[in-house]
Design an enzyme around this catalytic site. Structure first.
Site, PDB file in Angstrom:
ATOM      1  N   GLY A  33      -4.752  -0.611  -0.618  1.00 53.53           N
ATOM      2  CA  GLY A  33      -4.126  -1.889  -0.293  1.00 53.53           C
ATOM      3  C   GLY A  33      -2.812  -2.080  -1.015  1.00 53.53           C
ATOM      4  O   GLY A  33      -2.246  -1.125  -1.554  1.00 53.53           O
ATOM      5  N   ASN A  34      -2.335  -3.301  -1.005  1.00 54.02           N
ATOM      6  CA  ASN A  34      -1.076  -3.617  -1.678  1.00 54.02           C
ATOM      7  C   ASN A  34      -1.217  -4.946  -2.418  1.00 54.02           C
ATOM      8  O   ASN A  34      -2.229  -5.621  -2.303  1.00 54.02           O
ATOM      9  CB  ASN A  34       0.068  -3.657  -0.651  1.00 54.02           C
ATOM     10  CG  ASN A  34      -0.152  -4.724   0.390  1.00 54.02           C
ATOM     11  OD1 ASN A  34      -0.034  -5.909   0.111  1.00 54.02           O
ATOM     12  ND2 ASN A  34      -0.502  -4.307   1.601  1.00 54.02           N
ATOM     13  N   ARG A  35      -0.182  -5.298  -3.156  1.00 49.49           N
ATOM     14  CA  ARG A  35      -0.287  -6.441  -4.064  1.00 49.49           C
ATOM     15  C   ARG A  35       0.125  -7.770  -3.444  1.00 49.49           C
ATOM     16  O   ARG A  35       0.279  -8.758  -4.156  1.00 49.49           O
ATOM     17  CB  ARG A  35       0.520  -6.157  -5.325  1.00 49.49           C
ATOM     18  CG  ARG A  35      -0.110  -5.054  -6.180  1.00 49.49           C
ATOM     19  CD  ARG A  35       0.755  -4.736  -7.385  1.00 49.49           C
ATOM     20  NE  ARG A  35       1.118  -5.921  -8.116  1.00 49.49           N
ATOM     21  CZ  ARG A  35       2.332  -6.170  -8.624  1.00 49.49           C
ATOM     22  NH1 ARG A  35       3.291  -5.296  -8.473  1.00 49.49           N
ATOM     23  NH2 ARG A  35       2.566  -7.281  -9.274  1.00 49.49           N
ATOM     24  N   SER A  36       0.318  -7.839  -2.145  1.00 47.96           N
ATOM     25  CA  SER A  36       0.704  -9.111  -1.537  1.00 47.96           C
ATOM     26  C   SER A  36      -0.392 -10.164  -1.719  1.00 47.96           C
ATOM     27  O   SER A  36      -1.556  -9.915  -1.428  1.00 47.96           O
ATOM     28  CB  SER A  36       0.976  -8.915  -0.037  1.00 47.96           C
ATOM     29  OG  SER A  36       1.247 -10.172   0.550  1.00 47.96           O
ATOM     30  N   ALA A 100       2.135  -8.087   4.381  1.00 46.58           N
ATOM     31  CA  ALA A 100       2.423  -6.729   3.932  1.00 46.58           C
ATOM     32  C   ALA A 100       1.404  -5.820   4.613  1.00 46.58           C
ATOM     33  O   ALA A 100       0.207  -5.932   4.373  1.00 46.58           O
ATOM     34  CB  ALA A 100       2.316  -6.638   2.418  1.00 46.58           C
TER      35      ALA A 100
END
Ligand code: CTP
Ligand code: CA
Length: 226
Positions: A33-36, A100
């Site tokens: 995943g990502n940090r959004s 994101a």
């Protein structure tokens, strides 16, 4: 008591907003995943609703609350987001892709938990490119629809950041692109944001810095004017 009432300049406009970050499962307990956090997208939805818009908010793995009065659809992966956006976009005059989106997904999702005693010291993951939702929105746009993309970039130099944004909007085909600097400390879990917005001819249409809610209002000023 006294309360500030927002201008109703978006009354009657249907706006689809995506927020958060998609996650791609590796196995039943892990993901890429990502940090959004979803804060900027939720701020956009909140501000748009306050200005009279009919908002549909598509959320992926939000780390913040969303306003209870807004129509919300929850997704997890990029494929799920793509499916919901494809179904909802035709009935909305404006689409804002603030989410994101995970660019790649694991080629295989393990049925059961990946065990390190079976994998040894090195685990190789093979990732497959996901479809580009914004790109296909722009390619199949319904008549008169306004499409807004976001660009998350770690570039520190302002001029280079802007040219990355200009290249990105040319590639994506959206009407506007909100350029957002992100990094280890910038952009994600914060209440503030600094953005520039470029249009399809590469012209800077707006620059804003402040709370994510005030930045949202500046973006919506451009939407309102178009
Ligand atoms: N986006 C999308 N579908 C994808 C990837 C991104 O719709 N598969 C959207 C995002 O929601 C955002 C815009 O495209 O509005 C730009 O996302 P960004 O990650 O900055 O650009 P990419 O084209 O993925 O390029 P890169 O990550 O390599 O910079
Ligand atoms: Ca990307």
């Amino acid at each position: 008591g006294l309360s500030a009432v927002a201008p109703q300049d978006l009354a009657g406009r249907r706006i689809l907003i995506t927020a958060g970050g998609t996650r791609e499962p590796l196995d039943p307990v892990r993901f890429i995943g990502n940090r959004s956090s979803g804060r900027q997208g939720v701020a956009l939805a909140t501000a748009a609703a306050a200005r009279g818009a009919e908002v549909t908010l598509v959320v992926a793995n939000l780390e913040v609350e969303h306003p209870a009065s807004i129509r919300v659809i929850t997704v997890g992966t990029t494929a799920e987001l793509a499916e919901v956006v494809a179904a909802e976009a035709p009935s909305h005059g404006v689409v804002i892709m603030a989410a994101a989106v995970a660019d790649y997904r694991p080629e295989r999702v393990a049925e059961s938990k990946i065990k390190k005693d079976r994998e040894g010291d090195v685990l190789e993951l093979r990732l497959i490119r996901n479809p580009d939702i914004l790109r296909s929105l722009a390619d199949h746009r319904v008549q008169g629809q306004l499409i807004v993309g976001f660009a998350a970039e770690t570039e520190l130099d302002d001029a280079k950041l802007l040219s990355l944004g200009r290249e990105k909007i040319a590639r994506k085909g959206s009407d506007l692109l909100v350029i957002n600097r992100v990094g280890w400390t910038e952009g994600f879990a914060t209440a503030h944001n600094t953005i520039s917005v470029v249009d399809s001819s590469g012209v800077v249409a707006a620059e804003a810095t402040g709370t994510k809610l005030s930045v949202a209002d500046r973006i919506l000023d451009l939407v309102s004017a178009r």
